[in-house]
Design a protein around this motif. Sequence first.
Motif, PDB file in Angstrom:
ATOM      1  N   SER A 161       0.810  -1.218   0.000  1.00 56.68           N
ATOM      2  CA  SER A 161       0.000   0.000   0.000  1.00 56.68           C
ATOM      3  C   SER A 161       0.842   1.267   0.000  1.00 56.68           C
ATOM      4  O   SER A 161       0.375   2.339   0.399  1.00 56.68           O
ATOM      5  N   ASN A 162       2.085   1.161  -0.449  1.00 56.89           N
ATOM      6  CA  ASN A 162       2.985   2.308  -0.378  1.00 56.89           C
ATOM      7  C   ASN A 162       2.522   3.502  -1.198  1.00 56.89           C
ATOM      8  O   ASN A 162       2.948   4.635  -0.957  1.00 56.89           O
TER       9      ASN A 162
ATOM     10  N   GLU B 217      -0.506   4.658  -1.291  1.00 56.86           N
ATOM     11  CA  GLU B 217      -1.620   5.358  -0.660  1.00 56.86           C
ATOM     12  C   GLU B 217      -1.184   6.762  -0.231  1.00 56.86           C
ATOM     13  O   GLU B 217      -0.084   6.965   0.278  1.00 56.86           O
TER      14      GLU B 217
ATOM     15  N   ASP C 207      -9.537   6.687   6.127  1.00 49.69           N
ATOM     16  CA  ASP C 207      -8.873   5.577   6.810  1.00 49.69           C
ATOM     17  C   ASP C 207      -9.832   4.421   7.066  1.00 49.69           C
ATOM     18  O   ASP C 207      -9.448   3.252   6.940  1.00 49.69           O
TER      19      ASP C 207
ATOM     20  N   THR D  40      -8.993   1.076   5.051  1.00 49.29           N
ATOM     21  CA  THR D  40      -8.656  -0.118   5.824  1.00 49.29           C
ATOM     22  C   THR D  40      -9.663  -1.229   5.589  1.00 49.29           C
ATOM     23  O   THR D  40      -9.299  -2.386   5.351  1.00 49.29           O
TER      24      THR D  40
ATOM     25  N   GLU E 292       1.966   0.519  13.449  1.00 42.26           N
ATOM     26  CA  GLU E 292       3.399   0.792  13.397  1.00 42.26           C
ATOM     27  C   GLU E 292       3.783   1.822  14.463  1.00 42.26           C
ATOM     28  O   GLU E 292       4.751   1.635  15.204  1.00 42.26           O
TER      29      GLU E 292
ATOM     30  N   SER F  26       1.130  -4.266   5.335  1.00 36.87           N
ATOM     31  CA  SER F  26       0.540  -3.129   6.033  1.00 36.87           C
ATOM     32  C   SER F  26      -0.377  -2.299   5.147  1.00 36.87           C
ATOM     33  O   SER F  26      -0.285  -2.313   3.925  1.00 36.87           O
ATOM     34  N   ILE F  27      -1.263  -1.579   5.810  1.00 37.55           N
ATOM     35  CA  ILE F  27      -2.158  -0.614   5.180  1.00 37.55           C
ATOM     36  C   ILE F  27      -1.691   0.771   5.617  1.00 37.55           C
ATOM     37  O   ILE F  27      -1.649   1.074   6.808  1.00 37.55           O
ATOM     38  N   ARG F  28      -1.349   1.599   4.647  1.00 33.00           N
ATOM     39  CA  ARG F  28      -0.865   2.938   4.967  1.00 33.00           C
ATOM     40  C   ARG F  28      -2.043   3.872   5.222  1.00 33.00           C
ATOM     41  O   ARG F  28      -2.951   3.977   4.395  1.00 33.00           O
TER      42      ARG F  28
ATOM     43  N   ASN G  73       0.810   6.599   9.405  1.00 36.51           N
ATOM     44  CA  ASN G  73       0.896   5.398  10.230  1.00 36.51           C
ATOM     45  C   ASN G  73       0.497   4.181   9.396  1.00 36.51           C
ATOM     46  O   ASN G  73      -0.047   4.327   8.289  1.00 36.51           O
ATOM     47  N   ARG G  74       0.740   3.000   9.911  1.00 32.98           N
ATOM     48  CA  ARG G  74       0.410   1.778   9.177  1.00 32.98           C
ATOM     49  C   ARG G  74      -0.263   0.761  10.087  1.00 32.98           C
ATOM     50  O   ARG G  74       0.144   0.592  11.237  1.00 32.98           O
TER      51      ARG G  74
ATOM     52  N   ILE H 191      -0.637  -3.113  10.447  1.00 32.31           N
ATOM     53  CA  ILE H 191       0.065  -4.317  10.000  1.00 32.31           C
ATOM     54  C   ILE H 191      -0.841  -5.525  10.171  1.00 32.31           C
ATOM     55  O   ILE H 191      -1.583  -5.625  11.151  1.00 32.31           O
TER      56      ILE H 191
END
Length: 575
Positions: free
Chosen positions: A147-148, A150, A164, A168, A225, A514-516, A521-522, A524
Amino acid sequence: MRILCVIVLFFSLSARAQVSPTRIPDKELFAIGKIWGLLKYYHPVTSQGKIDWNAELLKVLEGPATTKASRVADQWILLLDKLPFDTISPAAFTCDSLTKRNYDLRWIDKQGLSTVARQRFRKLVDQPANIGFYYTRSEKEPIRFNSNSEKVFTDWKLDYAWIDLFRTWNAIEYFYPYKYLLDKKWDNVLKEMIPVFRSIHSTAAYKKAIMLLTANIQDTHTSLESTYQYDVLGKLTSPFSFQVADGSVIITVIKDAGKVKAAGLSLGDRITHINNEPVNSIIQRYSKFIPASNKSVLNREAYNFLFSSNDSVCVIKGQHVDGSSFSGVKLTRIARIFLDEWDQDGIPNYHLRYKGKDHEFLVWNQQLGKLDPAFFLDDKAYFEFASLTLKDIDSLLPVAMTKKGMVIDLRGYNNNGALLRIFDYLFTSPQHFGIKTHADFNRPGMYCFEDNIITPELKLTGKNNPDAYKGKVVVLINEYTQSAAEMWGMIFKRIPGVVFVGSQTAGADGNKTSIRLTNGNRIIFSGLGIYYPDGGETQRIGIKPDVVVRPTVSSIRNKEDLLLLKAFEIIDQQK
């Protein structure tokens, strides 16, 4: 008058920054969130990142209370179908078979969409073409969710909490391999979380909402994270570390001697109530914030939250080591830096009490900077698997092969794939030890099975070895056995006659991904599905022992390892 106008404008802007503004009813928000996610992953324009899809969601959320999801779907389809996109080929990866157990898009026909939108959605999902991977994967790790791309907002405000929630929820909807194992239907989680996010009026409330959302993933791998735990539950904790046993806290490590002494406490004391509430009740009350795969992990994680508060003093009740009771004792809490303490989990330095003698089997090797990986006692060999290296295997296994029994301790963590070599000594022939699933990124929501866990080249482990170990193998497990340690357990299960001693493992297997979030924040979570060769799960279930042994109040106080003792007794029973 101008000053008054400026003041009014200032306060209106301040309120706008503090309150999530949407007036759209919950039922419509639920549908909008699902529509937004489906188009995000399935439409060529959005999936290729050709449009700011977050901005389009925010525009809709600013709409009137009369906003209808069906109308939003029509507008988004009209918008996206006019925009250009690239012609791209489907992703290529190994796929032995497909599973649809996480794939259910029947809601398209039940959500009250217009005929045009319903037909367009159906075409997108039934005849997927030119799907991009802007939000879902990278070429470097082709089978893992990524998800980098995002968007992170440098001008972050509470309004972005809605992004979010939907970001998510949809990432889990389409890319969490174990969604089908959740206690709640994932749709119901979205319905429950919409009112929670609607009530967000501060950063603290936002953090609490994110914690509640992540806990619903029910995955021990899940975490934030940058943790919000102490922002939400409190920044203070006990002046000691502890273990939980028999519904109580056992003090195992002193962190602030002055505060412990002032409360009249000492090592081994047992606390049964905090502020007049039983320990088990507190664990259950906080469970809604903790993303645990099973109950065993909730007890394990209790050291992270059981004494959490912003109140500097709590009142405790329990029993001293000598058996005398205490109540109404005031305990002063201390500040804590989350995940930055070596003794955070309160595990004592266990020894083995065997045949009337004490043995130190966990010895810190100062030169190597780790525990010694092996301990030999008479006709038994013990391996602290977390400390093993390939070099250790080739030097220590020949010695262990001469012993009557061998104990493998999987209560630590070691993800060194080179350790597969240990099975050259333990298997009489190569063994197929597991399979995995990963998302089919060409059809989000579907999953590919591959008949290996690591790589096709490592589908099998061990070798043809008529001289394989003939003694008894006992494996130690508990709630700290997690992820790669559970994979090792799956492989050890292939040994004929192996006995697993301890308690249920963490039930979290598969790589962390992970979800950015919009603030950087992420969240995991487990990104791959890991299974036995027959398709049986370890997720949430974990590995169950053949012989159940748990620490007791007495064994924790005396620092005695009951699991290793039972393992030695099992070996002694062998002829």
